[in-house]
Scaffold this active site. Structure first.
Site, PDB file in Angstrom:
ATOM      1  N   HIS A 145       0.839  -1.202   0.000  1.00  0.00           N
ATOM      2  CA  HIS A 145       0.000   0.000   0.000  1.00  0.00           C
ATOM      3  C   HIS A 145       0.870   1.247   0.000  1.00  0.00           C
ATOM      4  CE1 HIS A 145      -3.479   2.532   1.314  1.00  0.00           C
ATOM      5  NE2 HIS A 145      -2.525   3.203   1.938  1.00  0.00           N
ATOM      6  N   GLU A 146       1.889   1.260   0.848  1.00  0.00           N
ATOM      7  CA  GLU A 146       2.765   2.433   0.931  1.00  0.00           C
ATOM      8  C   GLU A 146       3.617   2.588  -0.325  1.00  0.00           C
ATOM      9  OE1 GLU A 146       2.076   4.455   3.134  1.00  0.00           O
ATOM     10  OE2 GLU A 146       0.887   3.123   4.388  1.00  0.00           O
ATOM     11  N   HIS A 149       1.520   4.194  -2.876  1.00  0.00           N
ATOM     12  CA  HIS A 149       1.462   5.652  -2.699  1.00  0.00           C
ATOM     13  C   HIS A 149       2.645   6.312  -3.408  1.00  0.00           C
ATOM     14  CE1 HIS A 149      -1.900   6.764  -0.258  1.00  0.00           C
ATOM     15  NE2 HIS A 149      -1.565   6.015   0.787  1.00  0.00           N
ATOM     16  N   GLU A 222      -6.319   6.898  -1.265  1.00  0.00           N
ATOM     17  CA  GLU A 222      -6.274   5.697  -0.428  1.00  0.00           C
ATOM     18  C   GLU A 222      -6.893   4.508  -1.152  1.00  0.00           C
ATOM     19  OE1 GLU A 222      -4.721   5.108   2.462  1.00  0.00           O
ATOM     20  OE2 GLU A 222      -3.919   7.115   2.147  1.00  0.00           O
TER      21      GLU A 222
END
Length: 292
Positions: A145-146, A149, A222
Site C-alpha cells: 500500500h505504501e 502511494h 487511499e
C-alpha cells in the site's frame, strides 16, 4: 517536547524563507494607496500557496524521521529487518520505482507511512506495533500500500492540490477583505481594521473549504493505493490487513503525514468530510467489488 520544538522550528523556517522570497520578488506589499495591486497579490498568493506546500514536501523525509523517531535500516540487524527490506525492494521493482529508504519507528500502534519529494527518493516506514501485531502476509500488504502511494506520485499530487487551494485561499481572502473595507465599511483612507479582520475571517472560512477538497483527494488516493496493494501483494492479503487495522483502530499519524499512513481516524456526519482516510469498511468493500 523535542518533536514539538522541531515541528515549530521547521514551520518558522518555512515562513522565514517565504518572507525573504516575497521581498526579493518585490511583492511583499500588495496594498497600495490606490487599492489592491492584483498582480502583486497573485504572485504573493502563489508564493505563499505553493511555497509552503513544496518546502514541506522537500523536507518531508527529514521531518517525518524526526517526528516519529524513525530509524532507517542501513544494514539489517535481524531476520525481520532483512525480510522488510527485501519485501520493499521486490515491490519497488514491480512498481517501477527506485528503492525507497526503509525505516522502523517505535510505537505500539499498528501503522505505517510513506513520504518523500519524488517517486525515486521516498521513505517507507512501519511501526514496531504493526510488525508485532500482524502476520507477514498482512505486513506485506501494508508495505505494498505504501509503495503504491510512492509509485502513484501521491506525495507530489497532494502537494500540488494543496498549493492550488492555498493560492485561492490567500488570493480571495484578501479580495474579500478589501471589498468589506472599501465597499461595506466605506473606508477611503488607507486600509483599516475592517480589511485585516475580514481577510483573516475569510481565510479561515476558505481554509476550511480548502481542507475538505484536499481530504477528498486524499481519500480517493487511499482507494487507489489499496488497489495497488492488491496488485502487488494480493487482494486477500490487503483485505486481511484492513480488517486487522479496523479491529485495532490505530491512532492517526501526525497531521503532516496522516494522508500517507495506512490508516487514520474515521468519524461520521460532517466531520467525515475532514477525514484523510475512507472508513475501513468502505475500503474493504471497494476491494471486494473488484474481485474477479
Amino acid at each position: 517536547m523535542k518533536r514539538i520544538f522541531l515541528f515549530l522550528l521547521t514551520n518558522f523556517a518555512i515562513v522565514a524563507v517565504l518572507s525573504i522570497s516575497l521581498r526579493l520578488l518585490g511583492v511583499d506589499s500588495y496594498l497600495s494607496a490606490n487599492g489592491l495591486n492584483l498582480g502583486s497579490l497573485l504572485v504573493f498568493a502563489l508564493v505563499m500557496g505553493f511555497g509552503g506546500s513544496f518546502i514541506s514536501l522537500a523536507i518531508s523525509k527529514w521531518s517525518a524521521k524526526r517526528m516519529t523517531g524513525a530509524r532507517v535500516i542501513e544494514t539489517p540487524t535481524s531476520e525481520a529487518e532483512r525480510w522488510l527490506v527485501d519485501t520493499v525492494r521486490r515491490q519497488a521493482t514491480a512498481a517501477g520505482i527506485e528503492m525507497p529508504e526503509v525505516a522502523v519507528y517505535d510505537s505500539p500502534e499498528p501503522n505505517a507511512f510513506a513520504t518523500g519529494m519524488s517517486r525515486n527518493a521516498a521513505l517507507v516506514a512501519v511501526s514496531t506495533g504493526l510488525m508485532h501485531s500482524m502476520s507477514r502476509d498482512e505486513v506485506e500488504a501494508v508495505l505494498a500500500h505504501e509503495v503504491s502511494h510512492v509509485a502513484n506520485g501521491d506525495m507530489v499530487t497532494l502537494a500540488l492540490v494543496q498549493g492550488v487551494v492555498n493560492t485561492f485561499v490567500f488570493f480571495f481572502a484578501r479580495i474579500i477583505g478589501y471589498f468589506v473595507d472599501r465597499v461595506i465599511l466605506k473606508n477611503e483612507e488607507g486600509h483599516g481594521a475592517g480589511y485585516w479582520v475580514a481577510s483573516i475571517v475569510a481565510e479561515l472560512v476558505l481554509g476550511v473549504l480548502a481542507t475538505i477538497i484536499v481530504q477528498w483527494v486524499s481519500r480517493q488516493r487511499e482507494f487507489r493505493a489499496d488497489a495497488g496493494s492488491a496488485a502487488l501483494a494480493g487482494r486477500d492479503k490487503m483485505i486481511g490487513a484492513l480488517r486487522r487495522l479496523g479491529a485495532a483502530q490505530p491512532e492517526a499519524l501526525p497531521a503532516q503525514m496522516a494522508a500517507f499512513g495506512i490508516a487514520g481516524k474515521t468519524t461520521g456526519g460532517l466531520a467525515a468530510l475532514f477525514m484523510s482516510h475512507p472508513p475501513i469498511e468502505a475500503r474493504i468493500a471497494a476491494l471486494q467489488a473488484t474481485r474477479s
